[in-house]
Design a protein around this motif. Sequence first.
Motif, PDB file in Angstrom:
ATOM      1  N   UNK A 179       0.874  -1.186   0.000  1.00 37.54           N
ATOM      2  CA  UNK A 179       0.000   0.000   0.000  1.00 37.54           C
ATOM      3  C   UNK A 179       0.903   1.224   0.000  1.00 37.54           C
ATOM      4  N   UNK A 180       1.274   1.669  -1.192  1.00 39.12           N
ATOM      5  CA  UNK A 180       2.296   2.713  -1.314  1.00 39.12           C
ATOM      6  C   UNK A 180       1.814   4.096  -0.887  1.00 39.12           C
ATOM      7  N   UNK A 181       0.508   4.293  -0.777  1.00 38.83           N
ATOM      8  CA  UNK A 181      -0.013   5.600  -0.379  1.00 38.83           C
ATOM      9  C   UNK A 181      -0.543   5.610   1.050  1.00 38.83           C
ATOM     10  N   UNK A 182      -0.037   4.715   1.885  1.00 39.46           N
ATOM     11  CA  UNK A 182      -0.449   4.693   3.288  1.00 39.46           C
ATOM     12  C   UNK A 182       0.154   5.908   3.985  1.00 39.46           C
ATOM     13  N   UNK A 183      -0.692   6.921   4.216  1.00 39.50           N
ATOM     14  CA  UNK A 183      -0.215   8.197   4.765  1.00 39.50           C
ATOM     15  C   UNK A 183       0.421   8.033   6.144  1.00 39.50           C
ATOM     16  N   UNK A 201      16.156  13.632   2.994  1.00 37.61           N
ATOM     17  CA  UNK A 201      15.171  12.572   2.775  1.00 37.61           C
ATOM     18  C   UNK A 201      13.864  12.890   3.502  1.00 37.61           C
ATOM     19  N   UNK A 202      13.983  13.489   4.681  1.00 37.88           N
ATOM     20  CA  UNK A 202      12.778  13.865   5.434  1.00 37.88           C
ATOM     21  C   UNK A 202      11.920  14.815   4.613  1.00 37.88           C
ATOM     22  N   UNK A 203      12.558  15.782   3.961  1.00 39.28           N
ATOM     23  CA  UNK A 203      11.822  16.735   3.125  1.00 39.28           C
ATOM     24  C   UNK A 203      11.041  16.008   2.041  1.00 39.28           C
ATOM     25  N   UNK A 208       5.711  14.143   0.085  1.00 39.12           N
ATOM     26  CA  UNK A 208       4.772  13.101  -0.345  1.00 39.12           C
ATOM     27  C   UNK A 208       3.516  13.116   0.526  1.00 39.12           C
ATOM     28  N   UNK A 209       3.742  13.313   1.796  1.00 42.28           N
ATOM     29  CA  UNK A 209       2.628  13.336   2.751  1.00 42.28           C
ATOM     30  C   UNK A 209       1.693  14.505   2.433  1.00 42.28           C
ATOM     31  N   UNK A 210       2.259  15.656   2.140  1.00 42.77           N
ATOM     32  CA  UNK A 210       1.463  16.832   1.803  1.00 42.77           C
ATOM     33  C   UNK A 210       0.692  16.602   0.503  1.00 42.77           C
ATOM     34  N   UNK A 217      -0.395  21.005  11.174  1.00 47.95           N
ATOM     35  CA  UNK A 217       0.632  21.855  11.779  1.00 47.95           C
ATOM     36  C   UNK A 217       1.912  21.064  12.003  1.00 47.95           C
ATOM     37  N   UNK A 218       1.767  19.796  12.435  1.00 46.07           N
ATOM     38  CA  UNK A 218       2.940  18.958  12.701  1.00 46.07           C
ATOM     39  C   UNK A 218       3.766  18.761  11.437  1.00 46.07           C
ATOM     40  N   UNK A 219       3.110  18.409  10.335  1.00 40.78           N
ATOM     41  CA  UNK A 219       3.812  18.151   9.075  1.00 40.78           C
ATOM     42  C   UNK A 219       4.500  19.418   8.589  1.00 40.78           C
ATOM     43  N   UNK A 220       3.778  20.542   8.598  1.00 40.58           N
ATOM     44  CA  UNK A 220       4.362  21.795   8.123  1.00 40.58           C
ATOM     45  C   UNK A 220       5.545  22.230   8.994  1.00 40.58           C
ATOM     46  N   UNK A 221       5.420  22.027  10.301  1.00 43.66           N
ATOM     47  CA  UNK A 221       6.509  22.426  11.200  1.00 43.66           C
ATOM     48  C   UNK A 221       7.775  21.610  10.934  1.00 43.66           C
ATOM     49  N   UNK A 222       7.594  20.288  10.792  1.00 45.45           N
ATOM     50  CA  UNK A 222       8.755  19.415  10.612  1.00 45.45           C
ATOM     51  C   UNK A 222       9.430  19.633   9.259  1.00 45.45           C
TER      52      UNK A 222
END
Length: 380
Positions: A179-183, A201-203, A208-210, A217-222
């Motif tokens: 399941x390649x799109x498992x958020x 790599x984190x970026x 992909x998550x976005x 807020x968590x995703x944007x902050x990280x």
Amino acid sequence: MIRISILFLVFIFKTEAQTSVLNAADSLFVLGNYSNAIRVYKSHSNQPEVYDKLAKSYTAIGNYDEALKYYELGVETNPTNMLLKYDYAKLLSATKKFKEAKSIFSSLIKTDSLNPNFHYELGLVLEKLNDSTAINAFKTTYSLDETHQKAIYEIAKTHLQKREYALVDKYVDKGLESYQNNAKLISLKAQNYFWSQNYREAIAWFEKLIDLGEKSAFVYEKISLSYAKHFNYEKAIEYRLKALKFNPHDATARYVIGTYYLNTNDFENAEKFIKDALFLLDQPLDKEYMKLATVFNRQKKYKEAVETLKIAIKEAPDNYLAHFQMAVTLDSYYKDYDARIKVFENLLEKFPDKGMNAFIEDRISKLKQEKFIKEGEKKD
């Protein structure tokens, strides 16, 4: 003979009538008319036959006490019905009756130890009970079904909490195969790279998550912090501003954005965001005021910098770096050599054992030399 026939017809009529009642109730349930379905189910002559249906109907309208009552009656009446027990245990778990849920899930596993979901649900309950063996239940689930996304997530999450980065990658990659799109797994992948300080790599994984619509807020902050680690302050600002929309009164976020603007030489916005942060913060603010003073100094607004550093020193009178920054600022602000020399001499007197004293002594010496040259030029 006629009497027997009449009795038989009456029986047939009653049976058909009850079948009709059950069908009507089932139709109401399917259409989502749960309260009316309950009313009709309760008119059924054979109540044990509809205990599970009543339980599901009450669950659907959120009356969990009644639902649990009918699940319990249903299990007592039909103790071999595993599906009924499973639904009962899940509702017990959902209503925080974890010990009771654990007991039923454990009994289900004894009956069918090869059902992966029984182990998974038991793991969730054990997790709520702060039982460290929860991970074993999730790993058993995985051993029975290597595509079980939820179990894989729980296993990888546990390894991430322990900063076992290689194991996080192992399980997440396995989950993404099916399941390649498992958020949720992609989020763990991004966090895994972030905490292992592989920000590039984190970026990529946060992006992909976005793209999948996970805009929190968590995703944007990280992702903002990750860009900042690579000195891409424009992107860092872009995403941190998006994070700020979720909590506009986040003083820390405003302060961080201000420092990012400072690194791009956008002093106007740096000043604005750091001032906003200082207004919102309710704690010792010496470091924040020092940063604002830096912004003023970079703009050669020395008077504003001095006033800001006075506040920083008031916030933390023993902060040596605030006193040092004040001395350096006054060195730029004052024109009179004696006043500039006195500032550094006072700093040496107040903090005689600090590491910057060699620099301060050298600066005093140079100021005295400059003063001597200037005075000589005047005489000539």
